[in-house]
Scaffold this motif. Sequence first.
Motif, PDB file in Angstrom:
ATOM      1  N   THR A   1      -2.756  -5.401  -4.787  1.00 53.13           N
ATOM      2  CA  THR A   1      -2.802  -3.946  -4.950  1.00 53.13           C
ATOM      3  C   THR A   1      -2.613  -3.619  -6.423  1.00 53.13           C
ATOM      4  O   THR A   1      -1.932  -4.343  -7.156  1.00 53.13           O
ATOM      5  CB  THR A   1      -1.693  -3.227  -4.158  1.00 53.13           C
ATOM      6  OG1 THR A   1      -0.410  -3.641  -4.648  1.00 53.13           O
ATOM      7  CG2 THR A   1      -1.789  -3.523  -2.670  1.00 53.13           C
TER       8      THR A   1
ATOM      9  N   ALA B   1       0.841  -1.204   0.000  1.00 47.59           N
ATOM     10  CA  ALA B   1       0.000   0.000   0.000  1.00 47.59           C
ATOM     11  C   ALA B   1       0.877   1.257   0.000  1.00 47.59           C
ATOM     12  O   ALA B   1       0.545   2.256  -0.649  1.00 47.59           O
ATOM     13  CB  ALA B   1      -0.936  -0.010   1.199  1.00 47.59           C
TER      14      ALA B   1
ATOM     15  N   LEU C   1      -6.863  -1.484  -3.456  1.00 46.31           N
ATOM     16  CA  LEU C   1      -6.319  -2.385  -2.419  1.00 46.31           C
ATOM     17  C   LEU C   1      -7.374  -3.438  -2.100  1.00 46.31           C
ATOM     18  O   LEU C   1      -8.525  -3.093  -1.815  1.00 46.31           O
ATOM     19  CB  LEU C   1      -6.027  -1.595  -1.132  1.00 46.31           C
ATOM     20  CG  LEU C   1      -5.197  -0.318  -1.240  1.00 46.31           C
ATOM     21  CD1 LEU C   1      -5.175   0.406   0.104  1.00 46.31           C
ATOM     22  CD2 LEU C   1      -3.779  -0.646  -1.679  1.00 46.31           C
TER      23      LEU C   1
END
Lengths: 131, 189
Positions: free
Chosen positions: B98, B63, B85
Amino acid sequence: MENLEIKGESGVYFIPEVKLNASSGVCEISGESYLEDTDEFYNQIINWLENFTQEVNKPLTFNFKLTYFNTSSSRSILNVLRVLKKYQEQGGQVTVNWYYPEDDDSIAEEAEDYMKDTGLQINMFEFEPED
Amino acid sequence: MPQSQEFNFFEYHSQISRENILLSYKGPLTDVLLSEFSRDIRKKLLEDPGAGKKVFSIFMELAQNVLFYSKEVNHFGNHDKVGTLVILHDDPFYRVITGNLIYCEDVSRLMDKFETIKNLDREALREYKRALRNNPNEQESRGAGIGLVQAALTSDNQIECKIKELNDDFAFFFVLVKITKKNKSYPES
């Protein structure tokens, strides 16, 4: 020389608890490390250590008790260890203790990798985190 | 332009119900959102601490890469980076996925990095991570490499990437990491 204390906090970022004691020479970083500006945070520790090695020049023990740190912090921790290695090479008495959470092989492995990178002896201990 | 397929809400609904989604987000990303997500994940994975900690740390690295490197930017407000995400669980894995836009010119560099990672065993991955961590140039470019290598290490190299070129400038890049569950009965579906 003044002590350096940073209160640990888990908010938007995870700030580790830092206690660097100039009179006892015992330093500790604990908790979790994920920071907005990782370099800026760890440079406070590095600057304090560099002053300690010049002004105080006594035996120094550094205890690492981190339960989580991101890769960005791991690079900064390496820089902290390099300062400790330099102090040792200049004749300083340095002890590094690395406490890793039980059942967490990855944090134990990090210590092994840091030993390879710095040539420092790092004593490893398992511990049970409070949370 | 070809007519896109009609959106089937029923299918979408049954898919998100079936796939056991722990987290699904697409939109602008901020540090504040990331910390909320991280707290939520930790809470949901308390019953499987061994694997849960891995899911958490992999999610954080990937992330953060989206947050730093996504080439899609929200033009309102603070020009936040945009990304996707997702965390799924279906026995015997958790899956952290992701996605974000990258420049086409970076495609081959990323593909090379994944090719390198895929062919390394655990000890070689550790060496590779140390080499990246020791390399000051990598630091200046904020090269996403070390986070990806860490994700490979943490997941026992169950990491893959897919890249789809969208036009001459942009490609969609996504990373998928599998983490083997330790407590198989959790979370309840």
